[in-house]
Design an enzyme around this catalytic site. Structure first.
Site, short mmCIF file in Angstrom:
data_model
loop_
_atom_site.label_atom_id
_atom_site.label_comp_id
_atom_site.label_asym_id
_atom_site.label_seq_id
_atom_site.Cartn_x
_atom_site.Cartn_y
_atom_site.Cartn_z
N SER A 1 0.85 -1.18 0.00
CA SER A 1 0.00 0.00 0.00
C SER A 1 0.89 1.23 0.00
CB SER A 1 -0.87 -0.01 1.27
OG SER A 1 -1.49 1.24 1.49
N TYR B 1 -3.40 -0.95 10.21
CA TYR B 1 -3.30 -1.14 8.76
C TYR B 1 -1.91 -0.76 8.26
CZ TYR B 1 -4.42 -0.99 3.79
OH TYR B 1 -4.43 -1.22 2.44
#
Length: 257
Positions: free
Chosen positions: A147, A162
């Protein structure tokens, strides 16, 4: 040198998280390049629907394997079944993942473990089980889904779990790439910003969030379906034969500033 470096005819690709979203798009991309697929997720019905569409459209073989990536026994069993069916696994795409945001001072224990177990631990365990096969083959292409939050955090967005999971994916990618480079295995990651998908549909339809994106991303928008295809195909094919341990951010310039 092969005439078409991106040709995957005869290759076998295992893709996790294919019951929805980006996983289905990745499956289409590799199928269009000629790869046979083993698709993994919890929802068999969804997988069967994807199988039917891909086999009809591209004329490749799709093997369906329901699997809960939170269970190492499921991962081990699924990989063994896929190898038994195809005789090999050339490509692994660790796509399965979850997202959530909680203020760190109030972060529930179970949510922390769910995010880390799904986004990081399952990635390692799939790499481990498929890695055994690739080491025997002396060939393999592993692509992990990182990401932009593998590199950067985000203002006004409490994403500690996350970000920790995706940062871990980046370092795991580098470590495995270093360990397995001499055995003909490349390990790379893609680092998308926010893309339209089932998981992000609430966010990307929120006007306030889109305003934030415009302030952080030089291109001023979220990613569109298909804009990850080139990176996936590059890392899955022999076009990337001398590329390993890399995280390619696909983010409209977000991490350039």
């Amino acid at each position: 040198m092969k005439e078409n470096l991106f040709d995957l005819t005869g290759k076998v690709a295992l893709i996790t998280g294919v019951s929805s979203g980006l996983g289905q798009q990745f499956a289409r991309t590799l199928a269009a390049a000629g790869a046979n697929l083993a698709i993994v997720a919890r929802r068999r019905k969804k997988l069967e629907e994807v199988k039917e569409k891909l086999e009809k459209e591209f004329g490749i073989e799709v093997f369906v394997e329901p699997c809960d990536v939170m269970r190492t026994s499921d991962i081990r069993s699924s990989v063994q079944k896929i190898r038994a069916h195809f005789g090999k696994i050339d490509i692994l795409i660790n796509n399965a993942g979850v997202g959530a945001a909680f203020p760190s001072s109030q972060h529930p224990d179970d949510e922390w473990h769910r995010i880390i177990n799904t986004n990081l631990n399952a990635v390692f365990f799939f790499c481990r089980e498929v890695g055994v096969i690739m080491l025997q083959q002396k060939y393999g292409k592993i692509i992990n889904l990182g990401s932009i939050h593998s590199r950067v955090a985000m203002p006004n967005m409490p994403i500690a779990a996350y970000a920790a999971s995706k940062g871990g994916v980046f370092m795991l990618t580098k470590a495995l790439a270093t360990e397995w480079a001499e055995h003909g295995i490349t390990v790379n990651a893609i680092g998308p910003s926010y893309f339209k998908s089932e998981m992000t549909k609430t966010l990307v339809n929120n006007p306030d969030f889109l305003k934030t994106i415009k302030g952080l991303c030089p291109m001023g928008r979220v990613g569109n379906v298909g804009e990850l295809d080139g990176a996936i195909l590059f890392f899955a094919s022999d076009a990337s034969s001398f590329t390993t341990g890399q995280l390619l951010n696909i983010d409209g310039g977000w991490t350039a500033i």
